[in-house]
Design a protein around this motif. Structure first.
Motif, PDB file in Angstrom:
ATOM      1  N   SER A  68      34.731  37.099  36.252  1.00 38.21           N
ATOM      2  CA  SER A  68      34.365  37.814  35.030  1.00 38.21           C
ATOM      3  C   SER A  68      35.341  37.589  33.878  1.00 38.21           C
ATOM      4  O   SER A  68      34.927  37.515  32.718  1.00 38.21           O
ATOM      5  N   SER A 128      26.491  38.966  41.049  1.00 43.22           N
ATOM      6  CA  SER A 128      26.908  40.370  41.075  1.00 43.22           C
ATOM      7  C   SER A 128      27.488  40.805  42.412  1.00 43.22           C
ATOM      8  O   SER A 128      27.912  41.952  42.547  1.00 43.22           O
ATOM      9  N   ASP A 157      30.514  44.509  45.963  1.00 46.97           N
ATOM     10  CA  ASP A 157      29.821  44.749  44.705  1.00 46.97           C
ATOM     11  C   ASP A 157      30.750  44.330  43.570  1.00 46.97           C
ATOM     12  O   ASP A 157      31.712  45.035  43.241  1.00 46.97           O
ATOM     13  N   GLN A 169      30.211  44.149  40.428  1.00 49.57           N
ATOM     14  CA  GLN A 169      30.127  45.025  39.264  1.00 49.57           C
ATOM     15  C   GLN A 169      31.133  46.166  39.381  1.00 49.57           C
ATOM     16  O   GLN A 169      31.741  46.600  38.399  1.00 49.57           O
ATOM     17  N   ARG A 205      31.870  45.769  35.135  1.00 50.01           N
ATOM     18  CA  ARG A 205      30.882  45.242  34.198  1.00 50.01           C
ATOM     19  C   ARG A 205      29.624  44.875  34.977  1.00 50.01           C
ATOM     20  O   ARG A 205      29.686  44.493  36.140  1.00 50.01           O
ATOM     21  N   GLU A 206      28.463  44.943  34.311  1.00 49.03           N
ATOM     22  CA  GLU A 206      27.228  44.515  34.944  1.00 49.03           C
ATOM     23  C   GLU A 206      27.155  42.996  34.992  1.00 49.03           C
ATOM     24  O   GLU A 206      27.578  42.314  34.055  1.00 49.03           O
ATOM     25  N   LYS A 207      26.587  42.479  36.076  1.00 44.29           N
ATOM     26  CA  LYS A 207      26.401  41.029  36.242  1.00 44.29           C
ATOM     27  C   LYS A 207      27.631  40.270  35.753  1.00 44.29           C
ATOM     28  O   LYS A 207      27.560  39.470  34.822  1.00 44.29           O
ATOM     29  N   PRO A 208      28.769  40.515  36.372  1.00 48.93           N
ATOM     30  CA  PRO A 208      30.040  40.109  35.770  1.00 48.93           C
ATOM     31  C   PRO A 208      30.407  38.636  35.880  1.00 48.93           C
ATOM     32  O   PRO A 208      31.093  38.104  35.009  1.00 48.93           O
TER      33      PRO A 208
END
Length: 369
Positions: free
Chosen positions: A47, A70, A86, A88, A93-96
């Motif tokens: 990310s 993710s 996970d 994220q 962050r979402e869909k990192p």
């Protein structure tokens, strides 16, 4: 107008050219190859690397052309889940994270640069640091003078050797194998299969393609016949058996893993080293590309405020904490990868998520760019 030479047309050099191109400098980029080398396998960009691409204005197109990731799934040879992370949660962050073809990332960076003089088939032969400039002689015989030299020419950097002498690399692992495949329908995350024989990693890089990284476990630096290298993995759970039926060792990339020791300083005076030329390390933390893009952003900011005669120590001071953390965690993962399988498996189950979260916590905090 200040003149800057960037040596190297890989991720580090192209990202630096992109970061500097609209700051009023006269920039020349030299590349030792006869053309852009937009071949290769895949790249996993954690990310912090994706956020760095955002800073360059290239994050959206990279997400569009790559594969958003993710989660990280670690399985045994039978396909049973050992650890499901996970990402994220780890990165906040979402869909990192992102899987992307190395070729595609290079093309995105190339298309993002303009108004830059580019010379192929060119390297630096000699380098001399003057009080307020750097004089170089290029492989084509031209003698040129610049206000700043940026060595972004990789792990086997010519710029680093001219500046700091021959610094031996540490050999970490012999004979890892990388190759591209058609993406299996069931693989939609960073997916690692492990056994006493070694590791087989599959990373989607777009909707149709995946990147495989295979490391066969050995004692010392033993190597194998390439035709026999995959034998221990042929009994692994689907989709690996199918992948290996279609696999050709001649279509794969083979190399050893090596590490550049920490440099006292990432450059000297008006010569700065970035990317693998400054801090090359094996891919256990998958930070090579990410840190190179970060380097470009940090350096472009420092050039606006710092004395260029001391830009190398200023750059090193800014980057050391982040890079030193990554190197230390990378070396820790290297040691863990050499543990007996049953110990590694037990550790992943008990403290895998905790360790992974700790590994990336400092990197998940976006610097004040």
């Amino acid at each position: 107008m200040k003149k800057i030479l960037i040596a190297g047309g890989g991720i580090a050099g192209l990202a630096t050219a992109k970061a500097l191109q609209n700051q009023g400098y006269q920039i020349k980029l030299i590349e030792k190859q006869p053309d852009w080398q937009t071949i290769g396998t895949g790249l996993y960009l954690p990310s912090n690397g994706v956020i760095a691409l955002d800073k360059l204005g290239l994050g959206d197109i990279a997400r569009k052309k790559g594969f958003l990731i993710s989660s990280r799934n670690i399985k045994d040879a039978n396909g049973k889940t050992i650890l499901d992370l996970d990402l994220q949660k780890i990165w906040g962050r979402e869909k990192p994270c992102l899987g992307i073809k190395r070729k595609v990332l290079h093309e995105i960076l190339i298309e993002g640069i303009s108004n830059i003089d580019i010379s192929f088939n060119t390297t630096i032969n000699t380098l001399k640091i003057n009080p307020d400039s750097v004089t170089i002689e290029l492989s084509n015989g031209n003698k040129e003078e610049y206000d700043l030299i940026i060595g972004a020419d990789g792990l086997y950097s010519t710029t680093r050797k001219l500046l700091l002498g021959d610094i031996p690399l540490r050999k970490v692992t012999a004979q890892v194998c990388r190759f591209m495949i058609q993406k299996p329908k069931e693989i939609n995350s960073w997916t690692l299969y492990i056994s006493p024989a070694g590791q087989f990693l599959i990373i989607p890089v777009d909707n149709d393609t995946a990147y495989c990284y295979v490391n066969r476990k050995t004692r010392g630096f033993k190597t194998f016949d390439k035709d026999q290298y995959m034998n221990p993995f042929k009994g692994f759970a689907p989709p690996i058996a199918k992948i290996l039926k279609e696999w050709n060792p001649e279509d794969a990339y083979w190399n050893d893993l090596e590490e550049l020791p920490k440099l006292p300083e990432m450059g000297k005076g008006r010569v700065v080293l970035t990317g693998d030329a400054a801090h090359g390390m094996p891919p256990f933390m998958a930070q090579g590309g990410a840190l190179a893009i970060e380097d470009a952003i940090v350096l472009s900011g420092l050039l606006k405020t710092e004395d260029w005669n001391t830009i190398a120590p200023a750059f090193s001071k800014n980057r050391n904490d982040r890079i030193d953390w990554t190197r230390a965690r990378n070396q820790k993962r290297e040691k863990l990868s050499k543990l007996p399988f049953w110990i590694a498996k037990m550790g992943l189950k008990k403290v895998g998520e905790k360790n992974w979260t700790e590994d990336y916590r400092p990197l998940s905090k976006t610097p004040d760019w």
